[in-house]
Design a protein around this motif. Sequence first.
Motif, PDB file in Angstrom:
ATOM      1  N   HIS A  94      34.217  45.344  50.135  1.00  0.00           N
ATOM      2  CA  HIS A  94      33.899  43.988  50.309  1.00  0.00           C
ATOM      3  C   HIS A  94      34.998  43.155  49.517  1.00  0.00           C
ATOM      4  CE1 HIS A  94      29.929  43.705  52.350  1.00  0.00           C
ATOM      5  NE2 HIS A  94      29.872  44.799  51.878  1.00  0.00           N
ATOM      6  N   PHE A  95      35.181  43.816  48.099  1.00  0.00           N
ATOM      7  CA  PHE A  95      36.475  42.804  47.530  1.00  0.00           C
ATOM      8  C   PHE A  95      37.925  43.361  47.715  1.00  0.00           C
ATOM      9  CE2 PHE A  95      33.737  42.425  43.270  1.00  0.00           C
ATOM     10  CZ  PHE A  95      32.848  41.530  44.011  1.00  0.00           C
ATOM     11  N   LEU A  96      37.825  44.631  47.766  1.00  0.00           N
ATOM     12  CA  LEU A  96      39.377  44.849  47.972  1.00  0.00           C
ATOM     13  C   LEU A  96      40.090  44.568  49.387  1.00  0.00           C
ATOM     14  CD1 LEU A  96      39.494  48.332  46.036  1.00  0.00           C
ATOM     15  CD2 LEU A  96      40.223  46.203  45.275  1.00  0.00           C
ATOM     16  N   PRO A  97      39.323  44.876  50.631  1.00  0.00           N
ATOM     17  CA  PRO A  97      40.083  44.821  51.785  1.00  0.00           C
ATOM     18  C   PRO A  97      40.549  43.201  52.005  1.00  0.00           C
ATOM     19  CG  PRO A  97      38.064  46.129  51.984  1.00  0.00           C
ATOM     20  CD  PRO A  97      38.028  45.331  50.596  1.00  0.00           C
ATOM     21  N   GLY A  98      39.844  42.267  51.200  1.00  0.00           N
ATOM     22  CA  GLY A  98      40.315  40.897  51.586  1.00  0.00           C
ATOM     23  C   GLY A  98      41.358  40.644  51.041  1.00  0.00           C
ATOM     24  N   GLY A  99      42.256  41.400  50.008  1.00  0.00           N
ATOM     25  CA  GLY A  99      43.769  41.171  49.643  1.00  0.00           C
ATOM     26  C   GLY A  99      43.567  40.318  48.478  1.00  0.00           C
ATOM     27  N   ARG A 100      42.405  39.822  48.001  1.00  0.00           N
ATOM     28  CA  ARG A 100      42.545  38.716  46.888  1.00  0.00           C
ATOM     29  C   ARG A 100      42.178  39.436  45.577  1.00  0.00           C
ATOM     30  NH1 ARG A 100      39.169  33.857  47.534  1.00  0.00           N
ATOM     31  NH2 ARG A 100      37.871  34.906  49.174  1.00  0.00           N
ATOM     32  N   VAL A 101      41.852  40.796  45.694  1.00  0.00           N
ATOM     33  CA  VAL A 101      41.149  41.610  44.528  1.00  0.00           C
ATOM     34  C   VAL A 101      42.104  42.755  44.115  1.00  0.00           C
ATOM     35  CG1 VAL A 101      39.172  42.788  43.332  1.00  0.00           C
ATOM     36  CG2 VAL A 101      39.070  40.766  45.024  1.00  0.00           C
ATOM     37  N   ARG A 102      42.466  42.896  42.828  1.00  0.00           N
ATOM     38  CA  ARG A 102      43.114  43.976  42.363  1.00  0.00           C
ATOM     39  C   ARG A 102      42.081  44.383  41.357  1.00  0.00           C
ATOM     40  NH1 ARG A 102      48.990  41.972  41.525  1.00  0.00           N
ATOM     41  NH2 ARG A 102      47.894  40.028  41.082  1.00  0.00           N
ATOM     42  N   HIS A 103      42.002  46.079  41.431  1.00  0.00           N
ATOM     43  CA  HIS A 103      41.030  46.736  40.301  1.00  0.00           C
ATOM     44  C   HIS A 103      41.608  47.750  39.833  1.00  0.00           C
ATOM     45  CE1 HIS A 103      37.443  50.047  39.939  1.00  0.00           C
ATOM     46  NE2 HIS A 103      37.695  48.905  38.971  1.00  0.00           N
ATOM     47  N   PHE A 104      41.613  47.504  38.528  1.00  0.00           N
ATOM     48  CA  PHE A 104      42.285  48.813  37.476  1.00  0.00           C
ATOM     49  C   PHE A 104      41.177  49.295  36.493  1.00  0.00           C
ATOM     50  CE2 PHE A 104      45.511  45.716  38.533  1.00  0.00           C
ATOM     51  CZ  PHE A 104      46.809  46.543  38.767  1.00  0.00           C
ATOM     52  N   PRO A 105      40.686  50.379  37.290  1.00  0.00           N
ATOM     53  CA  PRO A 105      39.762  51.253  36.387  1.00  0.00           C
ATOM     54  C   PRO A 105      40.393  51.898  35.256  1.00  0.00           C
ATOM     55  CG  PRO A 105      40.282  52.196  38.555  1.00  0.00           C
ATOM     56  CD  PRO A 105      41.015  51.033  38.266  1.00  0.00           C
ATOM     57  N   CYS A 106      39.779  52.672  34.430  1.00  0.00           N
ATOM     58  CA  CYS A 106      40.482  53.786  33.151  1.00  0.00           C
ATOM     59  C   CYS A 106      41.306  52.939  32.587  1.00  0.00           C
ATOM     60  CB  CYS A 106      40.839  54.745  33.974  1.00  0.00           C
ATOM     61  SG  CYS A 106      39.595  55.843  34.709  1.00  0.00           S
ATOM     62  N   SER A 107      41.031  51.470  32.257  1.00  0.00           N
ATOM     63  CA  SER A 107      42.214  50.558  31.833  1.00  0.00           C
ATOM     64  C   SER A 107      41.611  49.809  30.525  1.00  0.00           C
ATOM     65  CB  SER A 107      42.664  49.632  32.606  1.00  0.00           C
ATOM     66  OG  SER A 107      43.453  50.057  33.527  1.00  0.00           O
ATOM     67  N   GLU A 108      42.173  49.888  29.328  1.00  0.00           N
ATOM     68  CA  GLU A 108      41.841  49.165  28.040  1.00  0.00           C
ATOM     69  C   GLU A 108      42.357  47.983  28.176  1.00  0.00           C
ATOM     70  OE1 GLU A 108      39.095  49.324  25.460  1.00  0.00           O
ATOM     71  OE2 GLU A 108      39.620  51.229  26.282  1.00  0.00           O
ATOM     72  N   PHE A 109      41.586  46.615  27.968  1.00  0.00           N
ATOM     73  CA  PHE A 109      42.146  45.414  27.618  1.00  0.00           C
ATOM     74  C   PHE A 109      42.450  45.316  26.378  1.00  0.00           C
ATOM     75  CE2 PHE A 109      41.049  40.848  26.564  1.00  0.00           C
ATOM     76  CZ  PHE A 109      42.054  40.246  27.468  1.00  0.00           C
ATOM     77  N   LEU A 110      43.797  44.689  26.376  1.00  0.00           N
ATOM     78  CA  LEU A 110      44.515  44.752  25.018  1.00  0.00           C
ATOM     79  C   LEU A 110      44.571  43.535  24.272  1.00  0.00           C
ATOM     80  CD1 LEU A 110      47.422  47.082  25.650  1.00  0.00           C
ATOM     81  CD2 LEU A 110      45.101  47.756  24.407  1.00  0.00           C
ATOM     82  N   GLY A 111      43.922  42.226  25.005  1.00  0.00           N
ATOM     83  CA  GLY A 111      44.015  40.898  24.587  1.00  0.00           C
ATOM     84  C   GLY A 111      45.538  40.268  24.725  1.00  0.00           C
ATOM     85  N   GLY A 112      45.574  39.207  24.248  1.00  0.00           N
ATOM     86  CA  GLY A 112      46.728  38.263  24.495  1.00  0.00           C
ATOM     87  C   GLY A 112      46.000  36.652  24.305  1.00  0.00           C
TER      88      GLY A 112
END
Length: 465
Positions: A103-121
Amino acid sequence: MDHAIETDYLVVGTGAAGMAFTDSLLTHSDATVTLVDRRHAPGGHWIDAYPFVRLHQPSAFYGVESLPLGRDTIERSGLNAGYYERAGADDLRAYFAEVMAQHFLPGGRVRHFPCSEFLGGEAGIYRFASRLTGATHSVRVRRKLVDTTYLEGDIPATSPPPFEVADGVRCVAAGDIARIAERPGRFVVIGAGKTALDVCTWLLEQEVPASAIRWIKPRESWWLSRRFHQPHEGLPDFHASVGMQLQAAAQATSIDDLFARLEAEGYFLRVDTNVAPSMCRGAIVSEAEVDLLRQIEDVVRLGRVRRIEPDRIVLDEGSVPTDSEAIHVHCAARGLARPPLRPVFEADRVTVQPLFWGFACYQFALLGVIEACVESTEEKNRLCRPIHYWDRNADYPSAFLAMLASEQARAAHPAVSAWAREARLNPLGGIGKYRDHPTVARTREQFRQFGAAAAGNLAKLLATR
């Protein structure tokens, strides 16, 4: 190497909150979304959950708005017999994986990054890094950061015990009891929340004798009856429970009296009717579960465990014996966090927090709708005043009072109220189909008679507690 990307929204966390919010945002706007999570798959704490866990509410009220969860059937056996199905951990992991992949990825508007640590900003530029490769990404966020981790809590599966464990003592997290290789002489379940309740229930269902279970309960808890939280033909009784709460709130002389009135109506349940509960976290159980748990007679009420030694368990108010034959089941993690409240909506950020009692996925989806459909930040926050996750008894009337105020505000907003009336995740969204049901008619009268008085009396009770 730092990879640069751009997105309208950067959503940190792909648990139920991040998935439900994103689903609504995609439906009601043309936004692009980047999802980042430290886990390897969407699903949040369900990825780490113990294998026999199930939703405590019907599947019909859980997940994302655009994709129903489960088959919407009534269970015919077990402790949930007569009630609508409740998804288990495997079902939920598969469901959220399907939402992402189909549902999310096929529409082309979503990118998913698993196994990733948010570092802030800051200033619209954020960074995250792969936990597998170390590769970093710099993200320019055109609209907002969505933080679903602000209230992230601890669960036994991923947190060490909050007490000392001596060498040689057998102490495991809840999920590990499903994998033990040798039969222990006794199960010692430590904790008073939903995980401990599930562990005790599961052991009894596996025909472990109640006499072989010791339950260490720092506090006694109130539980919500599943009978009043059912969809479809159960909605009239669900609706009636709201009227029941309004009447009790209008007439109660104290917070203890409020609980007593609702216990008499069967809305609140407790395992031990001789012990006054001091905890209320909103978990939903069946009467059959409570009856089963009452078989456990070896209940220790000496406060929290401080340390487990080879021959004794030391608690706040004393100690009890143990031995090498016992397996100690750690169900005592902190649970949901209660940091200071902050505005849900800010110019460059959405901080996901609860708005009212229970049914979290409806709330998360609602936040996505309001972000997409309401322009003014001030108006968004007027419609979405956050509350703390509940813990003490007084948190229930406080949350109920907040719900009365916020629901009135949202009902007056045309776009939000129109969505809510049709939303699958709204537990009472379908009540219009039962407007002529006699129970619904009686409840409407309770609303008229007790609504204003309930709000006034709750404010008074909370001010004088």
